[in-house]
Design a protein around this motif. Structure first.
Motif, PDB file in Angstrom:
ATOM      1  N   THR A  25       0.847  -1.187   0.000  1.00 14.83           N
ATOM      2  CA  THR A  25       0.000   0.000   0.000  1.00 14.83           C
ATOM      3  C   THR A  25       0.886   1.240   0.000  1.00 14.83           C
ATOM      4  O   THR A  25       2.111   1.146   0.015  1.00 14.83           O
ATOM      5  CB  THR A  25      -0.946  -0.004   1.227  1.00 14.83           C
ATOM      6  OG1 THR A  25      -1.881   1.071   1.104  1.00 14.83           O
ATOM      7  CG2 THR A  25      -0.198   0.104   2.539  1.00 14.83           C
ATOM      8  N   THR A  26       0.279   2.388  -0.028  1.00 10.43           N
ATOM      9  CA  THR A  26       1.023   3.649   0.008  1.00 10.43           C
ATOM     10  C   THR A  26       1.272   4.045   1.465  1.00 10.43           C
ATOM     11  O   THR A  26       0.550   3.595   2.369  1.00 10.43           O
ATOM     12  CB  THR A  26       0.222   4.776  -0.673  1.00 10.43           C
ATOM     13  OG1 THR A  26      -0.973   5.001   0.090  1.00 10.43           O
ATOM     14  CG2 THR A  26      -0.125   4.425  -2.110  1.00 10.43           C
ATOM     15  N   PRO A  27       2.257   4.903   1.687  1.00 20.74           N
ATOM     16  CA  PRO A  27       2.459   5.394   3.053  1.00 20.74           C
ATOM     17  C   PRO A  27       1.187   6.056   3.604  1.00 20.74           C
ATOM     18  O   PRO A  27       0.833   5.862   4.766  1.00 20.74           O
ATOM     19  CB  PRO A  27       3.611   6.392   2.923  1.00 20.74           C
ATOM     20  CG  PRO A  27       4.406   5.862   1.769  1.00 20.74           C
ATOM     21  CD  PRO A  27       3.352   5.335   0.805  1.00 20.74           C
ATOM     22  N   HIS A  28       0.498   6.797   2.779  1.00 20.63           N
ATOM     23  CA  HIS A  28      -0.743   7.450   3.196  1.00 20.63           C
ATOM     24  C   HIS A  28      -1.773   6.402   3.623  1.00 20.63           C
ATOM     25  O   HIS A  28      -2.372   6.493   4.699  1.00 20.63           O
ATOM     26  CB  HIS A  28      -1.302   8.310   2.054  1.00 20.63           C
ATOM     27  CG  HIS A  28      -2.631   8.920   2.362  1.00 20.63           C
ATOM     28  ND1 HIS A  28      -2.764  10.042   3.137  1.00 20.63           N
ATOM     29  CD2 HIS A  28      -3.886   8.543   2.008  1.00 20.63           C
ATOM     30  CE1 HIS A  28      -4.049  10.345   3.250  1.00 20.63           C
ATOM     31  NE2 HIS A  28      -4.757   9.452   2.571  1.00 20.63           N
ATOM     32  N   GLY A  29      -1.981   5.395   2.773  1.00 17.03           N
ATOM     33  CA  GLY A  29      -2.941   4.346   3.100  1.00 17.03           C
ATOM     34  C   GLY A  29      -2.539   3.579   4.348  1.00 17.03           C
ATOM     35  O   GLY A  29      -3.380   3.224   5.185  1.00 17.03           O
ATOM     36  N   PHE A  30      -1.232   3.345   4.482  1.00 18.36           N
ATOM     37  CA  PHE A  30      -0.716   2.637   5.649  1.00 18.36           C
ATOM     38  C   PHE A  30      -1.004   3.424   6.923  1.00 18.36           C
ATOM     39  O   PHE A  30      -1.461   2.862   7.931  1.00 18.36           O
ATOM     40  CB  PHE A  30       0.795   2.422   5.475  1.00 18.36           C
ATOM     41  CG  PHE A  30       1.410   1.560   6.522  1.00 18.36           C
ATOM     42  CD1 PHE A  30       1.373   0.181   6.418  1.00 18.36           C
ATOM     43  CD2 PHE A  30       2.048   2.132   7.621  1.00 18.36           C
ATOM     44  CE1 PHE A  30       1.955  -0.629   7.385  1.00 18.36           C
ATOM     45  CE2 PHE A  30       2.627   1.327   8.586  1.00 18.36           C
ATOM     46  CZ  PHE A  30       2.580  -0.044   8.476  1.00 18.36           C
ATOM     47  N   MET A  31      -0.766   4.729   6.883  1.00 18.88           N
ATOM     48  CA  MET A  31      -1.016   5.565   8.067  1.00 18.88           C
ATOM     49  C   MET A  31      -2.500   5.650   8.381  1.00 18.88           C
ATOM     50  O   MET A  31      -2.898   5.617   9.550  1.00 18.88           O
ATOM     51  CB  MET A  31      -0.403   6.956   7.869  1.00 18.88           C
ATOM     52  CG  MET A  31       1.105   6.940   7.960  1.00 18.88           C
ATOM     53  SD  MET A  31       1.866   8.581   7.914  1.00 18.88           S
ATOM     54  CE  MET A  31       1.763   8.960   6.170  1.00 18.88           C
ATOM     55  N   LEU A  32      -3.355   5.723   7.347  1.00 15.33           N
ATOM     56  CA  LEU A  32      -4.796   5.744   7.590  1.00 15.33           C
ATOM     57  C   LEU A  32      -5.253   4.455   8.279  1.00 15.33           C
ATOM     58  O   LEU A  32      -6.029   4.496   9.236  1.00 15.33           O
ATOM     59  CB  LEU A  32      -5.568   5.922   6.283  1.00 15.33           C
ATOM     60  CG  LEU A  32      -5.600   7.316   5.678  1.00 15.33           C
ATOM     61  CD1 LEU A  32      -6.394   7.293   4.367  1.00 15.33           C
ATOM     62  CD2 LEU A  32      -6.217   8.305   6.649  1.00 15.33           C
ATOM     63  N   GLU A  33      -4.733   3.323   7.794  1.00 14.91           N
ATOM     64  CA  GLU A  33      -5.088   2.039   8.418  1.00 14.91           C
ATOM     65  C   GLU A  33      -4.606   1.988   9.865  1.00 14.91           C
ATOM     66  O   GLU A  33      -5.314   1.496  10.746  1.00 14.91           O
ATOM     67  CB  GLU A  33      -4.490   0.880   7.629  1.00 14.91           C
ATOM     68  CG  GLU A  33      -5.153   0.626   6.297  1.00 14.91           C
ATOM     69  CD  GLU A  33      -4.467  -0.485   5.515  1.00 14.91           C
ATOM     70  OE1 GLU A  33      -3.798  -1.338   6.136  1.00 14.91           O
ATOM     71  OE2 GLU A  33      -4.601  -0.482   4.277  1.00 14.91           O
ATOM     72  N   ALA A  34      -3.403   2.487  10.109  1.00 11.71           N
ATOM     73  CA  ALA A  34      -2.844   2.472  11.460  1.00 11.71           C
ATOM     74  C   ALA A  34      -3.668   3.356  12.398  1.00 11.71           C
ATOM     75  O   ALA A  34      -3.966   2.966  13.527  1.00 11.71           O
ATOM     76  CB  ALA A  34      -1.387   2.935  11.431  1.00 11.71           C
ATOM     77  N   ALA A  36      -6.820   4.214  12.003  1.00 13.73           N
ATOM     78  CA  ALA A  36      -8.133   3.576  12.186  1.00 13.73           C
ATOM     79  C   ALA A  36      -8.046   2.420  13.173  1.00 13.73           C
ATOM     80  O   ALA A  36      -8.902   2.266  14.054  1.00 13.73           O
ATOM     81  CB  ALA A  36      -8.676   3.097  10.840  1.00 13.73           C
ATOM     82  N   ALA A  37      -6.994   1.609  13.061  1.00 11.66           N
ATOM     83  CA  ALA A  37      -6.830   0.464  13.962  1.00 11.66           C
ATOM     84  C   ALA A  37      -6.619   0.932  15.395  1.00 11.66           C
ATOM     85  O   ALA A  37      -7.205   0.384  16.338  1.00 11.66           O
ATOM     86  CB  ALA A  37      -5.660  -0.408  13.513  1.00 11.66           C
ATOM     87  N   ARG A  38      -5.806   1.949  15.591  1.00 10.96           N
ATOM     88  CA  ARG A  38      -5.543   2.463  16.942  1.00 10.96           C
ATOM     89  C   ARG A  38      -6.794   3.103  17.524  1.00 10.96           C
ATOM     90  O   ARG A  38      -7.081   2.956  18.713  1.00 10.96           O
ATOM     91  CB  ARG A  38      -4.383   3.466  16.900  1.00 10.96           C
ATOM     92  CG  ARG A  38      -4.021   4.054  18.224  1.00 10.96           C
ATOM     93  CD  ARG A  38      -3.537   2.963  19.189  1.00 10.96           C
ATOM     94  NE  ARG A  38      -3.095   3.524  20.430  1.00 10.96           N
ATOM     95  CZ  ARG A  38      -3.856   3.633  21.523  1.00 10.96           C
ATOM     96  NH1 ARG A  38      -5.092   3.225  21.514  1.00 10.96           N
ATOM     97  NH2 ARG A  38      -3.370   4.160  22.623  1.00 10.96           N
ATOM     98  N   THR A  39      -7.556   3.790  16.690  1.00 14.80           N
ATOM     99  CA  THR A  39      -8.807   4.406  17.140  1.00 14.80           C
ATOM    100  C   THR A  39      -9.796   3.334  17.572  1.00 14.80           C
ATOM    101  O   THR A  39     -10.428   3.438  18.631  1.00 14.80           O
ATOM    102  CB  THR A  39      -9.404   5.279  16.019  1.00 14.80           C
ATOM    103  OG1 THR A  39      -8.457   6.299  15.681  1.00 14.80           O
ATOM    104  CG2 THR A  39     -10.714   5.906  16.449  1.00 14.80           C
TER     105      THR A  39
END
Length: 96
Positions: A25-34, A36-39
């Motif tokens: 995935t992209t860094p942006h997508g990776f950070m969004l997933e991270a 969301a998961a932490r939230t």
């Protein structure tokens, strides 16, 4: 969708880029997933504490509890798909 700026140390930015590449995935997508998961994890933790507080208030109100040995036996029977009657709550400290 709103925009938020995140300042990352260079070392973390490089780690995110490598991890995102490995994840496909992209860094942006990776950070969004991270994020969301932490939230979601925090929301689950908040729900857990809220339920814990509710049960504690209930216990303080009525003093009823289930003895661990009885609950353990009940759960073991259920896990083996055996018939099991739920244990009965008793006043805290009472003997059978």
């Amino acid at each position: 969708m709103s925009t938020t700026t995140i300042r990352l140390p260079e070392e973390l930015k490089a780690r995110v880029a490598k991890a995102a590449e490995r994840a496909g995935t992209t860094p942006h997508g990776f950070m969004l997933e991270a994020i969301a998961a932490r939230t979601e994890a925090q929301e689950h933790r908040d729900e857990f504490h809220s339920e814990s507080d509710r049960r504690w208030r209930q216990f303080l109100s009525d003093g009823l509890t289930v003895e661990w040995n009885e609950m353990r036996e009940y759960l073991l029977r259920r896990s083996r798909n055996e018939p099991a009657e739920p244990p009965v709550a008793k006043s805290f400290g009472s003997k059978r």
